[in-house]
Motif scaffolding. Structure first.
Motif, PDB file in Angstrom:
ATOM      1  N   PHE A  60       0.759  -1.260   0.093  1.00 18.32           N
ATOM      2  CA  PHE A  60      -0.041  -0.078   0.114  1.00 18.32           C
ATOM      3  C   PHE A  60       0.880   1.315  -0.039  1.00 18.32           C
ATOM      4  O   PHE A  60       2.051   1.070   0.355  1.00 18.32           O
ATOM      5  N   THR A  61       0.306   2.415  -0.345  1.00 15.85           N
ATOM      6  CA  THR A  61       0.881   3.550  -0.147  1.00 15.85           C
ATOM      7  C   THR A  61       0.439   4.556   0.899  1.00 15.85           C
ATOM      8  O   THR A  61      -0.737   4.795   0.855  1.00 15.85           O
ATOM      9  N   PRO A  62       1.286   4.648   1.893  1.00 16.89           N
ATOM     10  CA  PRO A  62       0.934   5.497   3.024  1.00 16.89           C
ATOM     11  C   PRO A  62       0.733   7.196   2.391  1.00 16.89           C
ATOM     12  O   PRO A  62       0.859   7.601   1.580  1.00 16.89           O
ATOM     13  N   GLY A  63       0.167   7.953   3.596  1.00 16.64           N
ATOM     14  CA  GLY A  63      -0.199   9.320   3.053  1.00 16.64           C
ATOM     15  C   GLY A  63      -1.609   9.578   3.215  1.00 16.64           C
ATOM     16  O   GLY A  63      -2.345   9.240   2.444  1.00 16.64           O
ATOM     17  N   VAL A  64      -2.001   9.817   4.487  1.00 18.13           N
ATOM     18  CA  VAL A  64      -3.564  10.042   4.840  1.00 18.13           C
ATOM     19  C   VAL A  64      -4.063  11.291   4.577  1.00 18.13           C
ATOM     20  O   VAL A  64      -5.305  11.423   4.969  1.00 18.13           O
ATOM     21  N   GLU A  65      -3.236  12.590   4.412  1.00 13.27           N
ATOM     22  CA  GLU A  65      -3.792  13.798   4.229  1.00 13.27           C
ATOM     23  C   GLU A  65      -3.099  14.590   3.046  1.00 13.27           C
ATOM     24  O   GLU A  65      -1.892  14.828   2.952  1.00 13.27           O
ATOM     25  N   ILE A  66      -4.051  14.941   1.956  1.00 17.79           N
ATOM     26  CA  ILE A  66      -3.318  15.713   0.996  1.00 17.79           C
ATOM     27  C   ILE A  66      -4.076  16.963   0.690  1.00 17.79           C
ATOM     28  O   ILE A  66      -5.237  17.115   1.019  1.00 17.79           O
ATOM     29  N   CYS A  67      -3.592  17.667  -0.057  1.00 15.73           N
ATOM     30  CA  CYS A  67      -3.958  18.888  -0.911  1.00 15.73           C
ATOM     31  C   CYS A  67      -3.710  18.359  -2.361  1.00 15.73           C
ATOM     32  O   CYS A  67      -2.860  18.013  -2.768  1.00 15.73           O
ATOM     33  N   GLY A  68      -4.974  18.134  -2.844  1.00 12.24           N
ATOM     34  CA  GLY A  68      -4.923  17.630  -4.235  1.00 12.24           C
ATOM     35  C   GLY A  68      -5.629  18.508  -5.474  1.00 12.24           C
ATOM     36  O   GLY A  68      -6.374  19.489  -5.022  1.00 12.24           O
ATOM     37  N   GLU A  69      -5.566  18.043  -6.711  1.00 14.12           N
ATOM     38  CA  GLU A  69      -6.214  18.804  -7.937  1.00 14.12           C
ATOM     39  C   GLU A  69      -7.237  17.837  -8.537  1.00 14.12           C
ATOM     40  O   GLU A  69      -6.680  16.695  -8.923  1.00 14.12           O
ATOM     41  N   THR A  70      -8.473  18.203  -8.784  1.00 10.29           N
ATOM     42  CA  THR A  70      -9.342  17.259  -9.389  1.00 10.29           C
ATOM     43  C   THR A  70      -9.043  17.597 -10.935  1.00 10.29           C
ATOM     44  O   THR A  70      -8.206  18.363 -11.355  1.00 10.29           O
ATOM     45  N   GLU A  71      -9.681  16.733 -11.635  1.00 14.03           N
ATOM     46  CA  GLU A  71      -9.586  16.848 -13.269  1.00 14.03           C
ATOM     47  C   GLU A  71     -10.185  18.150 -13.902  1.00 14.03           C
ATOM     48  O   GLU A  71      -9.543  18.552 -14.766  1.00 14.03           O
ATOM     49  N   ASP A  72     -11.038  18.773 -13.348  1.00 15.07           N
ATOM     50  CA  ASP A  72     -11.333  20.081 -13.663  1.00 15.07           C
ATOM     51  C   ASP A  72     -10.745  21.285 -13.200  1.00 15.07           C
ATOM     52  O   ASP A  72     -11.316  22.426 -13.087  1.00 15.07           O
ATOM     53  N   GLY A  73      -9.638  20.892 -12.357  1.00 20.70           N
ATOM     54  CA  GLY A  73      -8.999  21.757 -11.895  1.00 20.70           C
ATOM     55  C   GLY A  73      -9.263  22.526 -10.643  1.00 20.70           C
ATOM     56  O   GLY A  73      -8.416  23.636 -10.291  1.00 20.70           O
ATOM     57  N   ARG A  75      -8.934  22.877  -6.526  1.00 18.63           N
ATOM     58  CA  ARG A  75      -7.896  22.729  -5.421  1.00 18.63           C
ATOM     59  C   ARG A  75      -8.801  22.093  -4.188  1.00 18.63           C
ATOM     60  O   ARG A  75      -9.524  22.964  -3.665  1.00 18.63           O
ATOM     61  N   VAL A  76      -8.432  20.887  -3.931  1.00 18.84           N
ATOM     62  CA  VAL A  76      -9.018  20.388  -2.585  1.00 18.84           C
ATOM     63  C   VAL A  76      -8.350  19.640  -1.559  1.00 18.84           C
ATOM     64  O   VAL A  76      -7.173  19.520  -1.878  1.00 18.84           O
ATOM     65  N   ILE A  77      -8.930  19.560  -0.500  1.00 19.07           N
ATOM     66  CA  ILE A  77      -8.165  18.507   0.799  1.00 19.07           C
ATOM     67  C   ILE A  77      -8.955  17.523   0.763  1.00 19.07           C
ATOM     68  O   ILE A  77      -9.973  17.398   0.741  1.00 19.07           O
ATOM     69  N   ALA A  78      -8.339  16.510   0.984  1.00 22.11           N
ATOM     70  CA  ALA A  78      -8.963  14.930   1.197  1.00 22.11           C
ATOM     71  C   ALA A  78      -8.061  14.189   1.902  1.00 22.11           C
ATOM     72  O   ALA A  78      -6.774  14.257   2.130  1.00 22.11           O
ATOM     73  N   ASN A  79      -8.719  12.967   2.554  1.00 18.29           N
ATOM     74  CA  ASN A  79      -7.930  11.773   3.126  1.00 18.29           C
ATOM     75  C   ASN A  79      -7.994  10.811   1.999  1.00 18.29           C
ATOM     76  O   ASN A  79      -9.105  10.234   1.918  1.00 18.29           O
ATOM     77  N   PRO A  80      -6.837  10.424   1.548  1.00 18.73           N
ATOM     78  CA  PRO A  80      -6.917   9.220   0.553  1.00 18.73           C
ATOM     79  C   PRO A  80      -7.211   8.231   1.021  1.00 18.73           C
ATOM     80  O   PRO A  80      -7.160   7.669   2.243  1.00 18.73           O
ATOM     81  N   GLU A  81      -7.973   7.324   0.009  1.00 18.62           N
ATOM     82  CA  GLU A  81      -8.419   6.035   0.583  1.00 18.62           C
ATOM     83  C   GLU A  81      -7.281   4.974   0.310  1.00 18.62           C
ATOM     84  O   GLU A  81      -6.781   4.694  -0.804  1.00 18.62           O
ATOM     85  N   LEU A  82      -6.911   4.378   1.266  1.00 17.24           N
ATOM     86  CA  LEU A  82      -5.701   3.497   1.091  1.00 17.24           C
ATOM     87  C   LEU A  82      -6.348   2.101   0.452  1.00 17.24           C
ATOM     88  O   LEU A  82      -7.562   1.842   0.479  1.00 17.24           O
ATOM     89  N   PRO A  83      -5.336   1.328  -0.319  1.00 19.20           N
ATOM     90  CA  PRO A  83      -4.131   1.574  -0.370  1.00 19.20           C
ATOM     91  C   PRO A  83      -3.439   2.627  -1.374  1.00 19.20           C
ATOM     92  O   PRO A  83      -2.179   2.584  -1.561  1.00 19.20           O
TER      93      PRO A  83
END
Length: 325
Positions: A60-73, A75-83
């Motif tokens: 699995f890939t760790p990292g439980v908290e991000i600022c990410g970018e959606t396909e439509d641009g 900017r969001v924050i999220a808790n990624p779903e493992l793995p």
């Protein structure tokens, strides 16, 4: 894409491997996010060790908290779903759970606003009912979780006492706005709290450490005070003497923030609105002590696991190797 993956449980610096892999395919109700910044949390180390309450299948890939970018641009924050965690160029999250990144914060700061600040807000306001004018004691005040509690406590009008380990961390706690700072390496924490409160003790104690810190809390809590149990970063889960809580009339209050995501997600969004407003007004600003490239993620998780950092460490996939700041 590049992603850090864990194939066997152990210390982060030993078991995290940077690999080339295909981007994840989001399932129904899920969304693919380009990772702009991934914040390092202590649970990332526990995940690597196989000691977290959630144990994703290997690898699995760790990292439980991000600022990410959606396909439509967006900017969001999220808790990624493992793995498919955040220490990668792409991550997967629940489409209904992503939150807008505050305009007042850059990517690293926005990533750091989520878990620590949500935990602080729910803990102080929802669980401990902190009131303006009360005294708040924060253990590990210079750390990622503690620094958020310090800022939120000050924003709520509390007098904040910060406990930190060592002169450098004590200096950070002062810069964060603590009214009183106690260096646990050189001072008697209980005596210092009693001295700073005229013998009364602290009304609310925010404890993400456990172990010795909890024992100090039980001695330093005020009449009708609340000890807020947030985590056990010190590695020892205490066994409180409940007769002591009865004799001193204090409450032991637990907080598992993640439960709100399933039990009352509307409160999570309300909390985010409150945090966004506080950030816009400059009342809170996540302390990001380091920004490292993707290649530095394993070392960063290990430093957090070892208690060698202050504030938050953010991993920025777009940052060039060797350009850590």
């Amino acid at each position: 894409m590049q992603a850090w993956r864990v194939h066997d449980n152990g210390e982060p610096g030993e078991v995290m491997r940077l690999e080339e892999t295909g981007p994840p395919t989001p399932g129904e109700g899920r969304i693919l996010l380009k990772v702009r910044a991934a914040n390092v949390n202590f649970p990332d180390a526990l995940l690597c060790r196989g000691q977290y309450q959630v144990r994703p299948p290997l690898p699995f890939t760790p990292g439980v908290e991000i600022c990410g970018e959606t396909e439509d641009g967006r900017r969001v924050i999220a808790n990624p779903e493992l793995p498919y965690g955040g220490f990668a160029e792409w991550a997967v999250a629940d489409a209904d759970a992503v939150l807008p990144a505050p305009d007042a914060l850059d990517d690293a700061e926005a990533a750091a606003l989520h878990i620590g600040y949500q935990t602080g807000w729910f803990g102080l306001h929802r669980r401990a009912r902190l009131e303006a004018g009360e005294t708040l004691l924060v253990h590990a005040a210079a750390g990622g979780v503690g620094s958020a509690a310090v800022q939120l406590g000050k924003a709520a009008g509390a007098r904040v006492i910060g406990v930190a380990g060592g002169a450098a961390k004590a200096a950070v706690a002062r810069e964060l706005g603590c009214d009183v700072v106690i260096d646990r390496h050189t001072e008697d924490v209980v005596a210092a709290v009693k001295g700073a409160t005229g013998g009364r003790g602290a009304d609310v104690i925010y404890d993400p450490v456990g172990g010795t810190a909890y024992a100090q809390s039980a001695k330093a809590v005020a009449f009708e005070g609340r000890i807020l149990v947030v985590g056990f970063a010190g590695g020892t889960v205490p066994s409180p003497a409940l007769n002591h809580a009865l004799v001193k009339n204090y409450s032991i209050v637990g907080l598992h923030w993640g439960l709100y995501n399933t039990r009352n997600p509307g409160l999570v969004r309300h909390c985010h609105e409150q945090l966004t407003d506080l950030a816009a007004r400059g009342a809170i600003k996540p302390l990001v002590s380091e920004r490292v490239p993707l290649a530095g993620a394993a070392a960063a998780v290990q430093r957090v696991a070892d208690g060698a950092t202050t504030g938050r460490v953010a991993v920025l996939p777009a940052l060039k190797d060797g350009a850590a700041a």
